[in-house]
Design a protein around this motif. Structure first.
Motif, PDB file in Angstrom:
ATOM      1  N   SER A   1       0.805  -1.225   0.000  1.00 23.56           N
ATOM      2  CA  SER A   1       0.000   0.000   0.000  1.00 23.56           C
ATOM      3  C   SER A   1       0.835   1.270   0.000  1.00 23.56           C
ATOM      4  CB  SER A   1      -0.945   0.010   1.208  1.00 23.56           C
ATOM      5  OG  SER A   1      -1.946  -0.977   1.071  1.00 23.56           O
ATOM      6  N   LEU A   2       2.051   1.213   0.526  1.00 23.86           N
ATOM      7  CA  LEU A   2       2.915   2.397   0.561  1.00 23.86           C
ATOM      8  C   LEU A   2       4.360   1.980   0.344  1.00 23.86           C
ATOM      9  CD1 LEU A   2       3.414   5.431   1.112  1.00 23.86           C
ATOM     10  CD2 LEU A   2       3.610   4.836   3.545  1.00 23.86           C
ATOM     11  N   PHE A   3       5.008   2.685  -0.588  1.00 26.47           N
ATOM     12  CA  PHE A   3       6.411   2.465  -0.912  1.00 26.47           C
ATOM     13  C   PHE A   3       7.149   3.807  -0.888  1.00 26.47           C
ATOM     14  CE2 PHE A   3       4.123  -0.890  -3.171  1.00 26.47           C
ATOM     15  CZ  PHE A   3       4.869  -2.012  -2.861  1.00 26.47           C
ATOM     16  N   PRO A   4       8.471   3.789  -0.816  1.00 32.65           N
ATOM     17  CA  PRO A   4       9.207   5.017  -1.109  1.00 32.65           C
ATOM     18  C   PRO A   4       8.862   5.461  -2.532  1.00 32.65           C
ATOM     19  CG  PRO A   4      10.656   3.364  -0.147  1.00 32.65           C
ATOM     20  CD  PRO A   4       9.364   2.665  -0.452  1.00 32.65           C
ATOM     21  N   GLY A   5       8.366   6.664  -2.675  1.00 32.18           N
ATOM     22  CA  GLY A   5       8.033   7.172  -4.005  1.00 32.18           C
ATOM     23  C   GLY A   5       6.581   7.080  -4.393  1.00 32.18           C
ATOM     24  N   GLY A   6       5.743   6.495  -3.561  1.00 33.29           N
ATOM     25  CA  GLY A   6       4.331   6.472  -3.921  1.00 33.29           C
ATOM     26  C   GLY A   6       3.537   5.373  -3.254  1.00 33.29           C
TER      27      GLY A   6
ATOM     28  N   ASP B   1     -10.017   3.305  -7.161  1.00 35.49           N
ATOM     29  CA  ASP B   1      -9.133   2.599  -6.235  1.00 35.49           C
ATOM     30  C   ASP B   1      -7.950   3.471  -5.828  1.00 35.49           C
ATOM     31  OD1 ASP B   1     -10.678   0.320  -6.218  1.00 35.49           O
ATOM     32  OD2 ASP B   1      -9.456  -0.738  -7.700  1.00 35.49           O
ATOM     33  N   PHE B   2      -7.404   4.220  -6.789  1.00 35.38           N
ATOM     34  CA  PHE B   2      -6.289   5.104  -6.455  1.00 35.38           C
ATOM     35  C   PHE B   2      -6.716   6.161  -5.443  1.00 35.38           C
ATOM     36  CE2 PHE B   2      -4.221   9.218  -7.032  1.00 35.38           C
ATOM     37  CZ  PHE B   2      -2.937   8.882  -6.625  1.00 35.38           C
ATOM     38  N   THR B   3      -7.866   6.790  -5.684  1.00 36.55           N
ATOM     39  CA  THR B   3      -8.343   7.816  -4.762  1.00 36.55           C
ATOM     40  C   THR B   3      -8.548   7.240  -3.375  1.00 36.55           C
ATOM     41  OG1 THR B   3      -9.392   9.075  -6.533  1.00 36.55           O
ATOM     42  CG2 THR B   3     -10.197   9.472  -4.309  1.00 36.55           C
ATOM     43  N   SER B   4      -9.120   6.031  -3.298  1.00 33.13           N
ATOM     44  CA  SER B   4      -9.323   5.386  -2.010  1.00 33.13           C
ATOM     45  C   SER B   4      -7.993   5.156  -1.300  1.00 33.13           C
ATOM     46  CB  SER B   4     -10.046   4.050  -2.213  1.00 33.13           C
ATOM     47  OG  SER B   4     -10.147   3.345  -0.997  1.00 33.13           O
ATOM     48  N   LEU B   5      -7.006   4.661  -2.043  1.00 34.42           N
ATOM     49  CA  LEU B   5      -5.725   4.336  -1.409  1.00 34.42           C
ATOM     50  C   LEU B   5      -4.976   5.589  -0.981  1.00 34.42           C
ATOM     51  CD1 LEU B   5      -3.736   2.237  -0.485  1.00 34.42           C
ATOM     52  CD2 LEU B   5      -2.793   2.145  -2.802  1.00 34.42           C
ATOM     53  N   ILE B   6      -4.894   6.589  -1.840  1.00 36.55           N
ATOM     54  CA  ILE B   6      -4.152   7.798  -1.465  1.00 36.55           C
ATOM     55  C   ILE B   6      -4.852   8.506  -0.298  1.00 36.55           C
ATOM     56  CG2 ILE B   6      -5.255   9.350  -3.144  1.00 36.55           C
ATOM     57  CD1 ILE B   6      -1.526   9.436  -2.355  1.00 36.55           C
ATOM     58  N   ASP B   7      -6.188   8.471  -0.282  1.00 39.22           N
ATOM     59  CA  ASP B   7      -6.912   9.060   0.841  1.00 39.22           C
ATOM     60  C   ASP B   7      -6.615   8.314   2.137  1.00 39.22           C
ATOM     61  OD1 ASP B   7      -8.075  10.957  -0.786  1.00 39.22           O
ATOM     62  OD2 ASP B   7     -10.056  10.013  -0.838  1.00 39.22           O
TER      63      ASP B   7
ATOM     64  N   ARG C   1       6.686  12.570   2.897  1.00 44.14           N
ATOM     65  CA  ARG C   1       5.588  13.508   3.109  1.00 44.14           C
ATOM     66  C   ARG C   1       5.571  14.681   2.113  1.00 44.14           C
ATOM     67  NH1 ARG C   1       2.620  13.754   7.639  1.00 44.14           N
ATOM     68  NH2 ARG C   1       4.259  12.746   8.903  1.00 44.14           N
ATOM     69  N   PRO C   2       6.737  15.267   1.748  1.00 44.21           N
ATOM     70  CA  PRO C   2       6.688  16.399   0.815  1.00 44.21           C
ATOM     71  C   PRO C   2       6.132  16.053  -0.565  1.00 44.21           C
ATOM     72  CG  PRO C   2       8.806  16.315   1.957  1.00 44.21           C
ATOM     73  CD  PRO C   2       8.106  15.033   2.261  1.00 44.21           C
ATOM     74  N   HIS C   3       6.013  14.769  -0.873  1.00 45.33           N
ATOM     75  CA  HIS C   3       5.616  14.361  -2.216  1.00 45.33           C
ATOM     76  C   HIS C   3       4.161  13.923  -2.312  1.00 45.33           C
ATOM     77  CE1 HIS C   3       9.873  14.570  -3.102  1.00 45.33           C
ATOM     78  NE2 HIS C   3      10.107  13.757  -2.082  1.00 45.33           N
ATOM     79  N   LEU C   4       3.410  14.011  -1.218  1.00 44.73           N
ATOM     80  CA  LEU C   4       2.029  13.537  -1.241  1.00 44.73           C
ATOM     81  C   LEU C   4       1.191  14.228  -2.317  1.00 44.73           C
ATOM     82  CD1 LEU C   4       1.233  13.159   2.567  1.00 44.73           C
ATOM     83  CD2 LEU C   4       1.070  11.354   0.837  1.00 44.73           C
ATOM     84  N   ALA C   5       1.297  15.546  -2.408  1.00 44.18           N
ATOM     85  CA  ALA C   5       0.514  16.271  -3.406  1.00 44.18           C
ATOM     86  C   ALA C   5       0.919  15.865  -4.818  1.00 44.18           C
ATOM     87  CB  ALA C   5       0.676  17.775  -3.218  1.00 44.18           C
ATOM     88  N   GLU C   6       2.205  15.615  -5.013  1.00 41.36           N
ATOM     89  CA  GLU C   6       2.705  15.163  -6.310  1.00 41.36           C
ATOM     90  C   GLU C   6       2.116  13.803  -6.676  1.00 41.36           C
ATOM     91  OE1 GLU C   6       6.902  13.228  -7.824  1.00 41.36           O
ATOM     92  OE2 GLU C   6       6.952  14.778  -6.282  1.00 41.36           O
ATOM     93  N   TRP C   7       2.096  12.867  -5.711  1.00 36.31           N
ATOM     94  CA  TRP C   7       1.508  11.542  -5.969  1.00 36.31           C
ATOM     95  C   TRP C   7       0.052  11.660  -6.357  1.00 36.31           C
ATOM     96  CZ3 TRP C   7       3.264   8.723  -0.836  1.00 36.31           C
ATOM     97  CH2 TRP C   7       4.660   8.711  -0.783  1.00 36.31           C
ATOM     98  N   ARG C   8      -0.670  12.495  -5.623  1.00 33.77           N
ATOM     99  CA  ARG C   8      -2.099  12.639  -5.910  1.00 33.77           C
ATOM    100  C   ARG C   8      -2.322  13.243  -7.294  1.00 33.77           C
ATOM    101  NH1 ARG C   8      -6.699  12.549  -2.782  1.00 33.77           N
ATOM    102  NH2 ARG C   8      -5.510  12.381  -0.838  1.00 33.77           N
ATOM    103  N   ALA C   9      -1.526  14.215  -7.643  1.00 37.74           N
ATOM    104  CA  ALA C   9      -1.684  14.883  -8.943  1.00 37.74           C
ATOM    105  C   ALA C   9      -1.352  13.956 -10.111  1.00 37.74           C
ATOM    106  CB  ALA C   9      -0.794  16.121  -8.999  1.00 37.74           C
TER     107      ALA C   9
END
Length: 217
Positions: free
Chosen positions: A156-161, A170-176, A206-214
């Motif tokens: 569910s969570l790796f370095p980088g995403g 499914d992506f929205t559910s997981l990132i949320d 943490r600094p990359h969360l918005a990038e992953w979502r986008a």
């Protein structure tokens, strides 16, 4: 020796001393899955997170101390490929998320949901339900007495995403779920251990969360 979390199939395990819990990481199988042997330093009781592949390697890791529990993070076959052999050899009880267990061909002794606790001797792991990679994926949180939280995140969570998903929903559910249940809750020094590859900390990601979502993956 300093723990790096960098392991490769056929190579040596790496050991992290988390005060009352000793974490041994090894890579196994054709998909280079991580398996984690957890040992309570006070009682010697052991649990395994993901009996992924190569039962001989995993059983050698367990050794003569025995194995109380095997926890499967999710239903995908590369994470339970050695489960039957490990359970047959050790008599360990099996634990899996309540929404994924039916797809795991080895019977699950204990179904767990959000907030459940899995004990390893005197240590306690909290179950966190993360929906998206699979319906019943779970992460496990160990709050070390010295203040550092250790998270086992499966796929569910790796370095980088976040982990792979198969639809925008499914992506929205997981990132949320990853954002609200992990990043919003745990501090930057939290160390996480994924189902494949190297470890990281929440502070590094943490600094990359918005990038992953986008980017959507």
């Amino acid at each position: 020796m300093t723990y790096t979390g960098e392991v490769e199939v056929g190579g040596p395990a790496d050991v992290q001393d988390a005060t009352d819990l000793v974490i041994t990481k090894v890579a196994v199988g054709p998909m280079s899955n991580n398996a984690y042997l957890l040992r309570c330093a006070l009682t010697g009781e052991q649990a395994l997170v993901d009996a992924a592949a190569d039962p001989a390697t995993l059983l050698d890791l367990v050794g003569d101390a025995g194995l109380a529990t095997v926890i499967t993070t999710h239903r995908h076959g590369d994470h339970w490929g050695a489960l039957a052999e490990v359970v047959d050899a050790t008599g360990a009880a099996t634990v899996a998320g309540e929404h994924d267990a039916e797809a795991i061909p080895v019977p699950t002794d204990r179904l767990v949901g959000p907030g459940a606790r899995v004990r390893v001797g005197s240590c306690e792991l909290e179950v966190i339900h993360l929906v998206g990679h699979t319906p019943g994926s779970i992460a496990l949180a160990y709050d070390d007495p010295d203040g550092v939280v250790h998270l086992f995140t499966g796929d569910s969570l790796f370095p980088g995403g976040v982990g792979k998903t198969w639809s925008p929903e499914d992506f929205t559910s997981l990132i949320d779920d990853v954002e609200t249940k992990i990043f919003d809750r745990f501090p930057d020094d939290t160390h996480f251990y994924p189902g494949h590859g190297n470890d990281s900390t929440l502070g590094a990601e943490r600094p990359h969360l918005a990038e992953w979502r986008a980017r959507g993956w």
